[in-house]
Design a protein around this motif. Structure first.
Motif, PDB file in Angstrom:
ATOM      1  N   ARG A  91       0.846  -1.204   0.000  1.00 22.01           N
ATOM      2  CA  ARG A  91       0.000   0.000   0.000  1.00 22.01           C
ATOM      3  C   ARG A  91       0.881   1.254   0.000  1.00 22.01           C
ATOM      4  NH1 ARG A  91      -4.255   0.209  -2.052  1.00 22.01           N
ATOM      5  NH2 ARG A  91      -3.417   2.139  -2.861  1.00 22.01           N
ATOM      6  N   ASN A 112       1.091   3.831  -2.915  1.00 18.43           N
ATOM      7  CA  ASN A 112       0.721   5.204  -2.584  1.00 18.43           C
ATOM      8  C   ASN A 112       1.831   6.172  -2.967  1.00 18.43           C
ATOM      9  OD1 ASN A 112      -1.753   4.669  -1.521  1.00 18.43           O
ATOM     10  ND2 ASN A 112      -1.104   4.689   0.611  1.00 18.43           N
ATOM     11  N   TRP A 146       2.045   6.670  -6.696  1.00 13.02           N
ATOM     12  CA  TRP A 146       0.970   7.577  -7.122  1.00 13.02           C
ATOM     13  C   TRP A 146       1.271   9.001  -6.701  1.00 13.02           C
ATOM     14  CZ3 TRP A 146      -1.987   6.843 -10.902  1.00 13.02           C
ATOM     15  CH2 TRP A 146      -2.525   5.576 -11.180  1.00 13.02           C
ATOM     16  N   TRP A 169     -12.448  15.266   3.531  1.00  9.39           N
ATOM     17  CA  TRP A 169     -11.288  15.110   2.648  1.00  9.39           C
ATOM     18  C   TRP A 169     -10.223  14.183   3.196  1.00  9.39           C
ATOM     19  CZ3 TRP A 169     -12.173  16.918  -2.047  1.00  9.39           C
ATOM     20  CH2 TRP A 169     -13.123  17.942  -2.189  1.00  9.39           C
ATOM     21  N   THR A 190     -11.585  10.231   4.200  1.00  9.20           N
ATOM     22  CA  THR A 190     -12.152   9.307   3.225  1.00  9.20           C
ATOM     23  C   THR A 190     -11.013   8.673   2.441  1.00  9.20           C
ATOM     24  OG1 THR A 190     -13.959  10.867   3.020  1.00  9.20           O
ATOM     25  CG2 THR A 190     -13.883   9.090   1.396  1.00  9.20           C
ATOM     26  N   ARG A 191     -11.117   7.380   2.232  1.00  9.83           N
ATOM     27  CA  ARG A 191     -10.000   6.672   1.594  1.00  9.83           C
ATOM     28  C   ARG A 191      -9.647   7.235   0.219  1.00  9.83           C
ATOM     29  NH1 ARG A 191     -11.117   0.347   2.430  1.00  9.83           N
ATOM     30  NH2 ARG A 191      -9.299   0.196   1.114  1.00  9.83           N
ATOM     31  N   GLU A 192     -10.676   7.600  -0.551  1.00  6.24           N
ATOM     32  CA  GLU A 192     -10.411   8.035  -1.929  1.00  6.24           C
ATOM     33  C   GLU A 192      -9.764   9.418  -1.975  1.00  6.24           C
ATOM     34  OE1 GLU A 192     -13.460   6.779  -1.011  1.00  6.24           O
ATOM     35  OE2 GLU A 192     -12.882   4.800  -1.776  1.00  6.24           O
ATOM     36  N   THR A 193     -10.054  10.261  -0.980  1.00  3.41           N
ATOM     37  CA  THR A 193      -9.605  11.648  -1.090  1.00  3.41           C
ATOM     38  C   THR A 193      -8.388  11.977  -0.226  1.00  3.41           C
ATOM     39  OG1 THR A 193     -11.257  12.242   0.557  1.00  3.41           O
ATOM     40  CG2 THR A 193     -11.842  12.606  -1.756  1.00  3.41           C
ATOM     41  N   PRO A 236      -5.017  12.283  -2.419  1.00  8.62           N
ATOM     42  CA  PRO A 236      -5.052  13.478  -3.265  1.00  8.62           C
ATOM     43  C   PRO A 236      -5.011  14.780  -2.460  1.00  8.62           C
ATOM     44  CG  PRO A 236      -6.655  11.889  -4.051  1.00  8.62           C
ATOM     45  CD  PRO A 236      -6.097  11.339  -2.772  1.00  8.62           C
ATOM     46  N   ALA A 258      -4.653   4.584   3.689  1.00  7.04           N
ATOM     47  CA  ALA A 258      -4.838   5.157   2.351  1.00  7.04           C
ATOM     48  C   ALA A 258      -3.814   6.241   2.043  1.00  7.04           C
ATOM     49  CB  ALA A 258      -6.250   5.718   2.227  1.00  7.04           C
ATOM     50  N   SER A 259      -3.232   6.850   3.066  1.00  4.41           N
ATOM     51  CA  SER A 259      -2.257   7.904   2.790  1.00  4.41           C
ATOM     52  C   SER A 259      -0.891   7.591   3.401  1.00  4.41           C
ATOM     53  CB  SER A 259      -2.773   9.251   3.304  1.00  4.41           C
ATOM     54  OG  SER A 259      -2.950   9.209   4.700  1.00  4.41           O
TER      55      SER A 259
END
Lengths: 291, 291
Positions: free
Chosen positions: B66, B70, B73, B147, B150-153, B156, B241-242
């Motif tokens: 992960r 990460n 990305w 922001w 949440t896993r998706e944001t 980013p 996620a981050s």
């Protein structure tokens, strides 16, 4: 604070403005709008920090032009954390690192620039490797070394891994290479010793590089976070960045007014210096940027 | 000075810097590799040689993958954007736009602010319901996500902060390069009837190529070294996620005190930096370093 400083900074920059812009160009307006939009986004976090810090907590997230002003947030932040100690630690850290870096880089830079000896290329390669692998990456081993030395949780331990700076050595090597050899030879004829040549000829002529490098180094170490976070765990050794983090992660609910005030307190000396000497700052980064 | 004396003098000048460089860069890098083949010493049980076991654990560790993905990305998302914006900023600021002093100032401020301080302010921007972003979205009748929660944001959102933080610094390198471009080139292009875009595409862009490569490499190194804002803003969450590579190393090494596994992870990071270094030396530094 910023209200009194900013106009001066911008008026100081005005004389450089070139008047060769041609407003006739159709794209010029678009450029200006785009540039300003980006400029506003870029300075917004700082503006917000100033806003929240100088208004009562009720206005930290509510933007009202007629909100009353106050300096109480700074007072509260100042009382909530041992800022004088943090300032002192950061100041000691930055000074220690800078002095060591300047002395060691001068010696090494001169050796690489002007002396012929076997193994020079190899040693220089060893120096350049540090440009990729900064001590920040090797935290586990460096922590071990500091424990072994018995200096953990001291300002000295934060500073030590950065005393030898590849960037500094490289920068001074390049600078010294541009100094005419004739100057050194003339000094030698006058009877100057090797050390005198270095101190009387090379160091004075490298002054712009020293200033540029000094600014880069001070701002880097003022802002450095990870290594100080790991190697310190007491108030006596903590620099501002770590102190600020400890301070803002206390779980008494998030008080944005106090956090922004503390944030500004931590960044203030560097920020004020930057606002006052904006042009020199950018110029020196420019100079340091050219490799 | 005869040759032997010269060499002795050179080595004496280099000694302090080289000792420190070896102690905090080269030795720890090799020690990291060495320790990655051992188990973590616990209590009275010393470290034992385990061969590739740590690496096998790593390959089956979903968090490691992960973090690595990460980080890729993160690099892919931030590096080109930051460099692109930096170029745009430099082009704008290099010309005589209205308010150039202010623009330079605002583009560059993030560079001087401590990342930790900055992360605190961005934390507010991203706060759901009453944060700045949420308030702006409310004007348009929209509700933003959480922001950073949440896993998706989450990733980013961190990338945004990095771009904001780095673009102004890279701008300086472009500015330096642009100031070295002779104005007569522009005049000649204009005389030929070239549009601004053509001038940029055919004249400026090729001239800026070395700077672009240099900035790209530095941005890439930074992307794998960034950690401050992860610590302050997300702590790797939600659900990793981050999590970035260096943050994971920090977590394993200093929260779980599994130093052997942290060393194994560091080897991967060193490998990544080594690859970037190889590219750098191949493409860039041959010319500039060994003139």
């Amino acid at each position: 604070m910023s209200a009194s400083v900013k106009p001066r900074a911008s008026s100081g920059a005005r004389p450089v403005q070139r008047s060769d812009a041609k407003p006739r160009e159709a794209g010029a307006w678009l450029d200006t709008i785009g540039a300003w939009l980006l400029g506003i986004i870029w300075i917004l976090p700082l503006l917000y920090a100033v806003w929240a810090a100088v208004h009562p907590p009720a206005y930290a997230t509510r933007f009202d032009l007629f909100a009353p002003w106050t300096l109480e947030n700074f007072a509260r932040a100042w009382e909530a954390a041992p800022f004088p100690r943090y300032y002192l630690n950061t100041f000691m850290l930055v000074t220690m690192v800078l002095v060591a870096q300047l002395v060691l880089s001068t010696m090494a830079g001169y050796a690489f620039a002007r002396l012929e000896f076997r193994g020079r290329e190899f040693l220089f390669l060893l120096v350049l490797l540090q440009l990729m692998v900064m001590p920040d990456v090797l935290i586990v081993e460096n922590y071990r070394t500091m424990s072994w030395l018995g200096v953990r949780d001291t300002v000295f331990a934060i500073a030590l891994p950065y005393f030898a700076s590849a960037f500094g050595i490289f920068l001074l090597r390049q600078t010294f290479k541009t100094i005419p050899r004739e100057l050194e030879e003339a000094a030698r004829v006058e009877g100057a010793s090797a050390l005198q040549v270095l101190l009387k000829v090379y160091v004075p002529l490298g002054k712009p590089t020293y200033i540029a490098y000094g600014l880069v180094s001070v701002s880097y170490h003022w802002n450095n976070f990870l290594w100080p976070l790991i190697i310190t765990n007491s108030v006596e050794a903590r620099p501002l960045t770590v102190g600020l983090q400890v301070f803002s992660s206390t779980d008494q609910g998030i008080d944005w007014s106090v956090i922004t005030a503390a944030t500004l307190l931590s960044a203030a000396p560097l920020l004020v210096a930057f606002l006052l000497f904006q042009r020199q700052f950018v110029q020196s980064f420019l100079r340091a940027g050219i490799r | 000075m005869n040759r032997t004396l010269n060499a002795v003098y050179a080595w004496l000048l280099l000694l302090p810097a080289m000792v420190l460089l070896v102690a905090f860069t080269h030795y720890p890098a090799l020690a990291t590799l060495w320790h990655s083949f051992f188990s973590t010493p616990k209590g009275r049980r010393p470290a034992v040689f385990v061969g590739m076991e740590n690496y096998q654990v790593m390959l089956q560790d979903p968090v490691f993958w992960r973090a690595l993905i990460n980080n890729l990305w993160f690099a892919l998302g931030t590096v080109p954007v930051a460099v692109g914006i930096a170029l745009l900023m430099a082009l704008w600021v290099n010309r005589g736009l209205a308010g150039r002093g202010f623009l330079r100032l605002s583009y560059f401020t993030p560079t001087v602010l401590p990342m930790v301080a900055v992360a605190n302010i961005w934390l507010f921007f991203y706060t759901p319901q009453y944060g700045l972003l949420a308030q702006i979205l409310q004007w348009f009748g929209l509700t933003g996500p959480n922001w950073l929660g949440t896993r998706e944001t989450a990733l980013p959102a961190l990338m945004m902060v990095s771009v904001w933080k780095e673009a102004g610094f890279f701008m300086i390198f472009y500015l330096a390069a642009l100031q070295g471009v002779s104005p007569s080139l522009r005049e000649a292009a204009m005389l030929e009837g070239a549009s601004r875009w053509q001038y940029f595409r055919r004249v400026l862009w090729p001239l800026l190529m070395p700077t672009t490569l240099f900035v790209l490499i530095n941005a890439l190194i930074n992307a794998f070294r960034l950690i401050d804002h992860v610590v302050v803003m997300t702590h790797g969450g939600p659900d990793n996620a981050s999590t970035l590579l260096l943050f994971y190393i920090y977590q394993i090494g200093f929260s779980f005190w599994d130093t052997a596994y942290a060393a194994t992870l560091t080897v991967v990071l060193l490998l990544v930096l080594g690859i970037i270094a190889a590219i750098k030396f191949r493409w860039l530094d041959k010319r500039t370093h060994y003139q």
